[in-house]
Motif scaffolding. Structure first.
Motif: not given
Length: 311
Positions: A222-237
């Motif tokens: 019904d819904g898929f919400t994907a959240v990015m952290f705008d200063e994330d340096t753990v997940v690259n990119p």
């Protein structure tokens, strides 16, 4: 609630740990997965699940591979992802038998495992809404940055450094199993034991080596919400949280050269092999961002996003 700062990723089942509150009408249970170096058995995750249960007046299921915190954390980084998914499918089928619908929250790597469960498991409840925070949906292109005392992360890094696409790393280091090298993309498609299959990327080889049910099942949300952290340096990119990546090329691209979801071949392919185009065109795919570093979940970030998804 204090900000949750968890170096998480993905984790599962040895037991399902349940928190209950008086059920609200039409309020499905919530399935929660922690991740790399963390466990639903940890104090922080226990508190988080208790808050979810109270806020949404429902049952919350936290799923672990092992029965102790230390063992669970070890398996979050040093194991075979496909084995964990198989165990997860069995546990969900058994422990949530008779439950028609669930919602889900995946923290970092945990979002990958939730997607694998949705795409690959039979005889489990229907997943209605999936929310992932800082999940490397298109993999990582650099080794994760580990905190000084995170021995699980450092151990996984060490195995990965020996040869990310070696048979050993592809069956023993979870990070290696979602390492997507844009320079060695052909090697990635050939050697990847998890992410390339999970993302149905081998359809790009021009053959039928993909499973159409993966995309159909993901598109059934019904819904898929994907959240990015705008200063994330753990997940690259960091844009991997939105299914973006560096361009595939013979040499590393500029730092800010990112291929957005709508330009990804698995999105533009006529067969929509991952179901993302169907979700997006129907307004059921939501790409959101939170301020700060990886999994810096403040109240201002966490609850408005979950409220939109679950209420």
């Amino acid at each position: 609630m204090n900000p949750i700062k968890l170096l998480s990723s993905w984790l599962f089942y040895g037991a399902i740990h349940e928190f209950s509150a008086p059920p609200a009408p039409n309020s499905p249970p919530i399935v929660v997965y922690a991740g790399l170096g963390d466990s639903v058995l940890s104090d922080g995750m226990q508190d988080f699940m208790a808050e979810l249960a109270e806020r949404y007046s429902t049952q919350v299921y936290g799923i672990s591979v092992a029965d102790t915190v230390d063992q669970d954390r070890r398996l979050s980084g040093l194991s075979d992802a496909n084995d964990n998914v198989a165990v997860a499918c069995q546990k969900l089928s058994r422990d949530l038998d008779g439950v028609p619908h669930v919602n889900a929250v995946g923290l970092s790597q945990g979002g990958l495992f939730l997607r694998a469960i949705i795409e690959q498991c039979d005889d489990i409840p229907q997943f209605d809404n999936l929310v992932t925070f800082g999940t490397p949906h298109m993999g990582v292109e650099r080794l994760l940055q580990c905190s000084p005392r995170d021995w699980v992360c450092h151990s996984a890094q060490l195995v990965t450094k020996w040869g990310v696409y070696s048979d050993y790393a592809q069956h023993h280091a979870v990070v290696a199993q979602y390492y997507r090298d844009p320079v060695r993309y052909a090697t990635y498609l050939d050697k990847s034991t998890w992410l390339a299959t999970l993302n149905n990327e081998r359809i790009l080889l021009g053959n039928d080596e993909y499973d159409a049910t993966y995309g159909d099942r993901l598109a059934s949300l019904d819904g898929f919400t994907a959240v990015m952290f705008d200063e994330d340096t753990v997940v690259n990119p960091r844009q991997s949280a939105w299914f973006a990546s560096s361009p595939v090329s013979s040499e590393y691209a500029a730092k800010d050269d990112i291929v957005a979801l709508e330009e990804q071949p698995i999105y533009t392919h006529p067969r929509d092999p991952l179901g993302l185009r169907r979700l997006n065109e129907d307004g059921r795919l939501h790409l959101k961002s939170c301020a700060g570093q990886h999994l810096h979940l403040t109240d201002d970030c966490l609850w408005p996003i979950l409220d939109d998804a679950f209420t």
